[in-house]
Design a protein around this motif. Structure first.
Motif, PDB file in Angstrom:
ATOM      1  N   LYS A   6      32.372   9.098  13.234  1.00  0.00           N
ATOM      2  CA  LYS A   6      33.996   9.519  14.342  1.00  0.00           C
ATOM      3  C   LYS A   6      34.594   9.928  13.365  1.00  0.00           C
ATOM      4  O   LYS A   6      34.711   9.921  11.778  1.00  0.00           O
ATOM      5  CB  LYS A   6      34.780   8.012  14.157  1.00  0.00           C
ATOM      6  N   PRO A   7      35.592  10.986  13.825  1.00  0.00           N
ATOM      7  CA  PRO A   7      36.772  11.656  12.749  1.00  0.00           C
ATOM      8  C   PRO A   7      37.183  10.855  11.381  1.00  0.00           C
ATOM      9  O   PRO A   7      37.620   9.690  12.366  1.00  0.00           O
ATOM     10  CB  PRO A   7      37.366  12.233  13.634  1.00  0.00           C
ATOM     11  N   GLU A 250      23.261  17.379  20.401  1.00  0.00           N
ATOM     12  CA  GLU A 250      23.046  15.904  20.919  1.00  0.00           C
ATOM     13  C   GLU A 250      23.914  14.507  21.242  1.00  0.00           C
ATOM     14  O   GLU A 250      24.519  13.573  22.101  1.00  0.00           O
ATOM     15  CB  GLU A 250      21.853  14.728  20.451  1.00  0.00           C
ATOM     16  N   HIS A 251      25.338  14.311  19.947  1.00  0.00           N
ATOM     17  CA  HIS A 251      25.954  13.753  19.887  1.00  0.00           C
ATOM     18  C   HIS A 251      27.191  14.039  19.988  1.00  0.00           C
ATOM     19  O   HIS A 251      28.628  13.746  19.350  1.00  0.00           O
ATOM     20  CB  HIS A 251      25.606  13.124  18.422  1.00  0.00           C
ATOM     21  N   PHE A 295      35.588  15.250   9.122  1.00  0.00           N
ATOM     22  CA  PHE A 295      34.963  14.052   9.279  1.00  0.00           C
ATOM     23  C   PHE A 295      34.378  14.145   7.179  1.00  0.00           C
ATOM     24  O   PHE A 295      34.455  14.868   6.315  1.00  0.00           O
ATOM     25  CB  PHE A 295      33.950  14.120   9.798  1.00  0.00           C
ATOM     26  N   ILE A 296      33.698  12.801   7.251  1.00  0.00           N
ATOM     27  CA  ILE A 296      33.242  12.552   6.211  1.00  0.00           C
ATOM     28  C   ILE A 296      31.846  11.546   5.519  1.00  0.00           C
ATOM     29  O   ILE A 296      31.909  10.964   6.971  1.00  0.00           O
ATOM     30  CB  ILE A 296      34.137  11.318   5.252  1.00  0.00           C
ATOM     31  N   LEU A 314      25.670  11.840  12.281  1.00  0.00           N
ATOM     32  CA  LEU A 314      25.061  10.600  11.949  1.00  0.00           C
ATOM     33  C   LEU A 314      25.277  10.801  10.356  1.00  0.00           C
ATOM     34  O   LEU A 314      25.714  11.757   9.308  1.00  0.00           O
ATOM     35  CB  LEU A 314      23.931  11.145  11.845  1.00  0.00           C
ATOM     36  N   CYS A 315      25.700   9.193  10.040  1.00  0.00           N
ATOM     37  CA  CYS A 315      25.464   8.486   8.371  1.00  0.00           C
ATOM     38  C   CYS A 315      24.571   8.170   7.749  1.00  0.00           C
ATOM     39  O   CYS A 315      24.064   7.437   8.504  1.00  0.00           O
ATOM     40  CB  CYS A 315      26.701   7.953   9.034  1.00  0.00           C
ATOM     41  N   ASP A 316      23.551   9.460   7.431  1.00  0.00           N
ATOM     42  CA  ASP A 316      21.830   9.487   8.207  1.00  0.00           C
ATOM     43  C   ASP A 316      21.382   9.799   6.156  1.00  0.00           C
ATOM     44  O   ASP A 316      22.653   9.388   5.641  1.00  0.00           O
ATOM     45  CB  ASP A 316      21.596   9.882   8.752  1.00  0.00           C
TER      46      ASP A 316
END
Length: 316
Positions: A6-7, A250-251, A295-296, A314-316
């Motif tokens: 999320k932002p 997609e997101h 974003f981060i 994504l945080c991946d």
């Protein structure tokens, strides 16, 4: 483990976050009104969300830097604070928007939020044309200036240039072009290379940058050179033929770009800071839409020491 992002901060485009020697994080960004330079500070990344805002410079009513204050960046160079930013003359609103030149302000006080700021004027690149998105970095004891500028002999809006610095607001040599829009993903809507940011790691100097129009076509590219290389020799730089980060349909995270890098809880952890949109139904010119959010996410690395940006969602 992955999770949807999320932002971090709403309506702040072109975000630049750096961690100073005092342990605090400092943030600058383009504000939706494009009328001032705003700073904030916190001891943690999360603390930047609710940190007090300090307006350290406001545009004058008229003159060469009186409109469209874009992409300010706060840097601590040679013992003092500097903000580099782009601004346009008064007439730009009524005619051609793309008349920006680059400027600098300076503060020698320890605290940049409450200290006295001095307007230094235009940073002269020796080329009188549209330019923006300046950043600085030090490599092997030498300070460099890195930015985007228009060359009337080259198709498109802007290319990426580098030059050594004599002082933190004056160049010591002529501009050297490192990259121009050439791939399809760099030429959608506008032919653009802009928003460079430097990351030095794994024996290399990396330059991320942004390309194409500022809607869902906006995407990030990557240049890199060996840390032993002459950074002023364009032949020593490599360029990815594909974007390293682009829209995730997609997101629903669109047009990631104009990033910066900072460190996390440890100096070894690299954090990627960037802006993106969360919808595509933009009315009118995307430039005036305020909903580019900060974003981060943590950076990952390949086995051969290349940064892996992943998807902006994504945080991946």
């Amino acid at each position: 483990m992955t999770h949807l992002l999320k932002p971090l901060i709403l309506q702040r485009a072109d975000p630049h976050i750096s961690r100073h020697a005092d342990g605090h994080y400092y943030m600058t960004a383009s504000v939706p009104q494009y009328d001032r330079i705003e700073l904030r500070r916190a001891s943690t990344i999360e603390g930047l969300v609710d940190a007090p805002l300090f307006d350290v410079w406001r545009k004058p009513d008229t003159g060469p830097c009186s409109e469209l204050i874009w992409a300010p960046e706060l840097h601590f160079n040679e013992g003092a604070w500097y903000v580099y930013f782009a601004a346009a003359p008064t007439r730009a609103i009524k005619s051609d928007l793309f008349q920006h030149r680059m400027y600098a302000i300076h503060c020698s006080d320890p605290d940049p939020l409450t200290g006295r700021w001095e307007f230094l004027g235009q940073v002269d690149t020796g080329i009188d044309s549209f330019c923006l998105d300046a950043t600085t970095f030090t490599h092997r004891g030498r300070l460099y200036y890195l930015w985007a500028q228009k060359d009337t002999a080259i198709a498109g809006n802007s290319n990426l240039y580098i030059a050594p610095m004599k002082t933190p607001w004056q160049l010591a040599g002529p501009p050297v072009m490192l990259s121009k829009p050439e791939f399809d993903w760099e030429c959608r809507g506008f032919l653009v290379n802009e928003g460079p940011s430097v990351l030095q790691s794994h024996g290399k100097v990396f330059i991320s940058y942004s390309a194409s129009a500022t809607d869902e076509n906006y995407a990030m590219g990557l240049l890199w050179a060996d840390e032993e290389a002459d950074l002023l020799d364009p032949k020593r730089w490599h360029k990815s033929p594909r974007p390293v980060m682009s829209t995730c349909y997609e997101h629903g995270i669109y047009g990631p770009g104009h990033n910066s890098f900072t460190t996390g809880a440890s100096e070894e952890e690299v954090l990627l800071v960037y802006h993106a949109r969360t919808y595509t139904e933009i009315e009118g010119d995307p430039l005036w839409n305020p909903d580019r959010h900060t974003f981060i996410k943590p950076m990952r690395w390949s086995e051969d020491g290349m940064p892996l940006f992943g998807r902006p969602s994504l945080c991946d």
